[in-house]
Design an enzyme around this catalytic site. Structure first.
Site, PDB file in Angstrom:
ATOM      1  N   LYS A   1     -28.677  18.542 -57.056  1.00  0.00           N
ATOM      2  CA  LYS A   1     -27.864  17.789 -57.829  1.00  0.00           C
ATOM      3  C   LYS A   1     -27.932  16.169 -57.691  1.00  0.00           C
ATOM      4  O   LYS A   1     -26.824  15.802 -58.002  1.00  0.00           O
ATOM      5  CB  LYS A   1     -26.620  18.420 -58.054  1.00  0.00           C
ATOM      6  CG  LYS A   1     -26.597  19.816 -57.917  1.00  0.00           C
ATOM      7  CD  LYS A   1     -27.463  20.635 -58.992  1.00  0.00           C
ATOM      8  CE  LYS A   1     -27.208  20.134 -60.526  1.00  0.00           C
ATOM      9  NZ  LYS A   1     -28.147  20.823 -61.410  1.00  0.00           N
TER      10      LYS A   1
ATOM     11  N   THR B   1     -33.355  14.765 -58.923  1.00  0.00           N
ATOM     12  CA  THR B   1     -34.410  15.190 -58.762  1.00  0.00           C
ATOM     13  C   THR B   1     -35.396  15.560 -60.103  1.00  0.00           C
ATOM     14  O   THR B   1     -36.271  14.923 -60.125  1.00  0.00           O
ATOM     15  CB  THR B   1     -34.587  16.788 -57.860  1.00  0.00           C
ATOM     16  OG1 THR B   1     -33.783  16.780 -56.931  1.00  0.00           O
ATOM     17  CG2 THR B   1     -35.903  17.237 -57.753  1.00  0.00           C
TER      18      THR B   1
ATOM     19  N   TRP C   1     -34.560  14.146 -62.602  1.00  0.00           N
ATOM     20  CA  TRP C   1     -34.808  12.507 -63.286  1.00  0.00           C
ATOM     21  C   TRP C   1     -36.160  12.166 -62.680  1.00  0.00           C
ATOM     22  O   TRP C   1     -37.083  11.383 -63.301  1.00  0.00           O
ATOM     23  CB  TRP C   1     -33.571  11.552 -62.932  1.00  0.00           C
ATOM     24  CG  TRP C   1     -33.322  10.806 -63.918  1.00  0.00           C
ATOM     25  CD1 TRP C   1     -34.230  10.137 -64.832  1.00  0.00           C
ATOM     26  CD2 TRP C   1     -32.192   9.670 -63.777  1.00  0.00           C
ATOM     27  NE1 TRP C   1     -33.802   8.873 -65.273  1.00  0.00           N
ATOM     28  CE2 TRP C   1     -32.619   8.586 -64.693  1.00  0.00           C
ATOM     29  CE3 TRP C   1     -31.036   9.632 -62.754  1.00  0.00           C
ATOM     30  CZ2 TRP C   1     -31.724   7.576 -64.942  1.00  0.00           C
ATOM     31  CZ3 TRP C   1     -30.484   8.604 -63.248  1.00  0.00           C
ATOM     32  CH2 TRP C   1     -30.617   7.620 -64.066  1.00  0.00           C
TER      33      TRP C   1
ATOM     34  N   TRP D   1     -41.650  22.038 -56.393  1.00  0.00           N
ATOM     35  CA  TRP D   1     -41.042  22.488 -55.134  1.00  0.00           C
ATOM     36  C   TRP D   1     -41.855  22.922 -54.167  1.00  0.00           C
ATOM     37  O   TRP D   1     -42.208  24.185 -54.681  1.00  0.00           O
ATOM     38  CB  TRP D   1     -39.723  22.916 -55.211  1.00  0.00           C
ATOM     39  CG  TRP D   1     -38.665  22.195 -55.944  1.00  0.00           C
ATOM     40  CD1 TRP D   1     -37.720  21.454 -55.348  1.00  0.00           C
ATOM     41  CD2 TRP D   1     -38.208  22.049 -57.320  1.00  0.00           C
ATOM     42  NE1 TRP D   1     -36.887  20.776 -56.333  1.00  0.00           N
ATOM     43  CE2 TRP D   1     -37.332  21.129 -57.438  1.00  0.00           C
ATOM     44  CE3 TRP D   1     -38.746  22.596 -58.502  1.00  0.00           C
ATOM     45  CZ2 TRP D   1     -36.402  20.870 -58.922  1.00  0.00           C
ATOM     46  CZ3 TRP D   1     -38.134  22.257 -59.756  1.00  0.00           C
ATOM     47  CH2 TRP D   1     -37.166  21.401 -59.880  1.00  0.00           C
TER      48      TRP D   1
ATOM     49  N   HIS E   1     -36.129  19.954 -51.537  1.00  0.00           N
ATOM     50  CA  HIS E   1     -34.640  19.855 -51.202  1.00  0.00           C
ATOM     51  C   HIS E   1     -34.446  20.150 -49.908  1.00  0.00           C
ATOM     52  O   HIS E   1     -33.418  20.224 -49.309  1.00  0.00           O
ATOM     53  CB  HIS E   1     -33.885  21.017 -51.903  1.00  0.00           C
ATOM     54  CG  HIS E   1     -34.057  20.907 -53.615  1.00  0.00           C
ATOM     55  ND1 HIS E   1     -33.674  19.565 -54.203  1.00  0.00           N
ATOM     56  CD2 HIS E   1     -34.004  21.729 -54.556  1.00  0.00           C
ATOM     57  CE1 HIS E   1     -33.488  19.601 -55.529  1.00  0.00           C
ATOM     58  NE2 HIS E   1     -33.651  20.844 -55.598  1.00  0.00           N
TER      59      HIS E   1
ATOM     60  N   ARG F   1     -27.214  10.593 -53.813  1.00  0.00           N
ATOM     61  CA  ARG F   1     -26.260  10.258 -54.835  1.00  0.00           C
ATOM     62  C   ARG F   1     -24.971  10.565 -54.096  1.00  0.00           C
ATOM     63  O   ARG F   1     -24.672  11.299 -53.304  1.00  0.00           O
ATOM     64  CB  ARG F   1     -26.352  11.631 -56.013  1.00  0.00           C
ATOM     65  CG  ARG F   1     -25.436  11.443 -56.915  1.00  0.00           C
ATOM     66  CD  ARG F   1     -25.648  12.639 -58.150  1.00  0.00           C
ATOM     67  NE  ARG F   1     -24.906  12.435 -59.300  1.00  0.00           N
ATOM     68  CZ  ARG F   1     -24.830  13.131 -60.247  1.00  0.00           C
ATOM     69  NH1 ARG F   1     -25.297  14.271 -60.038  1.00  0.00           N
ATOM     70  NH2 ARG F   1     -24.233  13.175 -61.336  1.00  0.00           N
TER      71      ARG F   1
ATOM     72  N   SER G   1     -21.435  18.174 -59.820  1.00  0.00           N
ATOM     73  CA  SER G   1     -22.422  18.816 -60.334  1.00  0.00           C
ATOM     74  C   SER G   1     -22.802  20.153 -60.164  1.00  0.00           C
ATOM     75  O   SER G   1     -23.113  21.140 -60.896  1.00  0.00           O
ATOM     76  CB  SER G   1     -23.654  17.924 -60.405  1.00  0.00           C
ATOM     77  OG  SER G   1     -24.806  18.428 -61.068  1.00  0.00           O
TER      78      SER G   1
ATOM     79  N   ARG H   1     -25.772  17.748 -68.051  1.00  0.00           N
ATOM     80  CA  ARG H   1     -24.551  17.669 -68.478  1.00  0.00           C
ATOM     81  C   ARG H   1     -23.775  16.564 -68.969  1.00  0.00           C
ATOM     82  O   ARG H   1     -23.397  16.263 -70.142  1.00  0.00           O
ATOM     83  CB  ARG H   1     -23.483  18.388 -67.368  1.00  0.00           C
ATOM     84  CG  ARG H   1     -22.162  19.155 -67.731  1.00  0.00           C
ATOM     85  CD  ARG H   1     -21.608  19.650 -66.446  1.00  0.00           C
ATOM     86  NE  ARG H   1     -21.434  18.583 -65.517  1.00  0.00           N
ATOM     87  CZ  ARG H   1     -20.205  17.956 -65.099  1.00  0.00           C
ATOM     88  NH1 ARG H   1     -19.192  18.115 -66.206  1.00  0.00           N
ATOM     89  NH2 ARG H   1     -20.161  17.017 -64.170  1.00  0.00           N
TER      90      ARG H   1
ATOM     91  N   GLY I   1     -24.939  13.133 -66.928  1.00  0.00           N
ATOM     92  CA  GLY I   1     -25.735  12.149 -66.394  1.00  0.00           C
ATOM     93  C   GLY I   1     -25.031  10.791 -66.057  1.00  0.00           C
ATOM     94  O   GLY I   1     -25.581   9.792 -66.373  1.00  0.00           O
TER      95      GLY I   1
END
Length: 285
Positions: free
Chosen positions: A45, A48, A50, A77, A100, A122, A130, A248, A250
């Protein structure tokens, strides 16, 4: 369902049983990197998806045909079950991946070969915001339950992929600093064109201004929301988008609409304690 039913413990953190099997973790641990591989490393969240849109466009000179396959195929991944069946070894260079996992969890080959890494971070309050929406709709995640209870789990690292603090600090404290670029979700929101340009420079891929502008426009939230990156290809029984869209809002700062004053104050106290030895200047500080 409970953590015991949905999660497996791997090197001290929870991973998702459904997509992180002994088979795929063995594949991950034995994976052979190439020096020109590109890895997007981000806590869930944090941007990634993006980045899985931006990086392939940079690598392919802005040609959008590289986005015809879903993001889990174009930049898979490494630790996921699907990756084992993609014949990654046969792909031409430069290959693109996502992970991740923390820096110290990467395979031995990673530390030997030292491929390039774009580490996306982030604001953890927005990551939490998120995550709580995502976990409510994803069948393979434990339902978050009451918000304050989930907040304590999140801050204690008792969620899938472990502690945000441990993840971020592991990449910031990585030894191979010249091979790692750090960028934040917030920086990308503030100036996407500049962020694309910086990524291209880091990857040593020359792009003219027009191409950079086209990539930035293609990767605006409003445009990505309407293509396959919105996870519309995922069956509803796996991710129920009727509860909440995958892409959702962004935006940065939505945590202000999610956390109570008391929760935000507690979050701040834990953050200050956990990050007091980190010199990196975050946009959200």
């Amino acid at each position: 369902m409970t953590e015991a039913e949905l999660y497996t413990m791997y090197k001290g953190i929870y991973l998702l049983k459904e997509i992180h099997t002994p088979q795929t973790l063995k594949y991950f641990e034995e994976f052979s990197f190439r020096p020109d591989d590109i890895i997007i490393a981000a806590y869930p969240k944090s941007g990634t998806t993006w980045s899985q849109e931006i990086v392939p466009l940079i690598v392919n000179g802005g040609d959008p045909t590289c986005l015809q396959s879903p993001n889990w195929d174009r930049a898979p991944w490494l630790e996921d079950l699907l990756t084992c069946s993609l014949n990654i070894e046969e792909r031409p260079s430069p290959r693109m991946f996502a992970t991740h996992l923390q820096y110290n969890m990467m395979p031995p080959s990673f530390f030997k070969v030292k491929p390039r890494v774009i580490n996306v971070m982030r604001n953890p309050k927005d990551v939490f915001t998120s995550a709580i929406h995502y976990c409510e709709k994803a069948s393979y995640h434990v339902n978050p339950g009451p918000q304050t209870k989930f907040l304590h789990k999140f801050l204690d690292g008792k969620v899938a992929y472990g502690s945000w603090f441990d993840h971020v600090k592991s990449w910031l404290n990585a030894e191979d600093k010249e091979h790692i670029m750090h960028i934040s979700y917030e920086e990308m929101i503030m100036d996407l064109k500049d962020s694309v340009s910086r990524m291209a420079q880091f990857l040593e891929i020359p792009l003219d201004n027009e191409v950079i502008e086209k990539i930035a426009d293609r990767c605006l939230f409003k445009n990505m929301k309407t293509n396959s990156s919105n996870f519309s290809l995922v069956p509803p029984k796996i991710t129920d988008m009727s509860k909440s869209e995958f892409m959702r809002k962004g935006i940065a700062g939505d945590w202000k609409n999610q956390l109570t004053v008391a929760e935000a104050e507690y979050f701040d106290a834990v953050y200050k304690d956990q990050m007091n030895d980190i010199k990196h200047k975050f946009v959200w500080d």
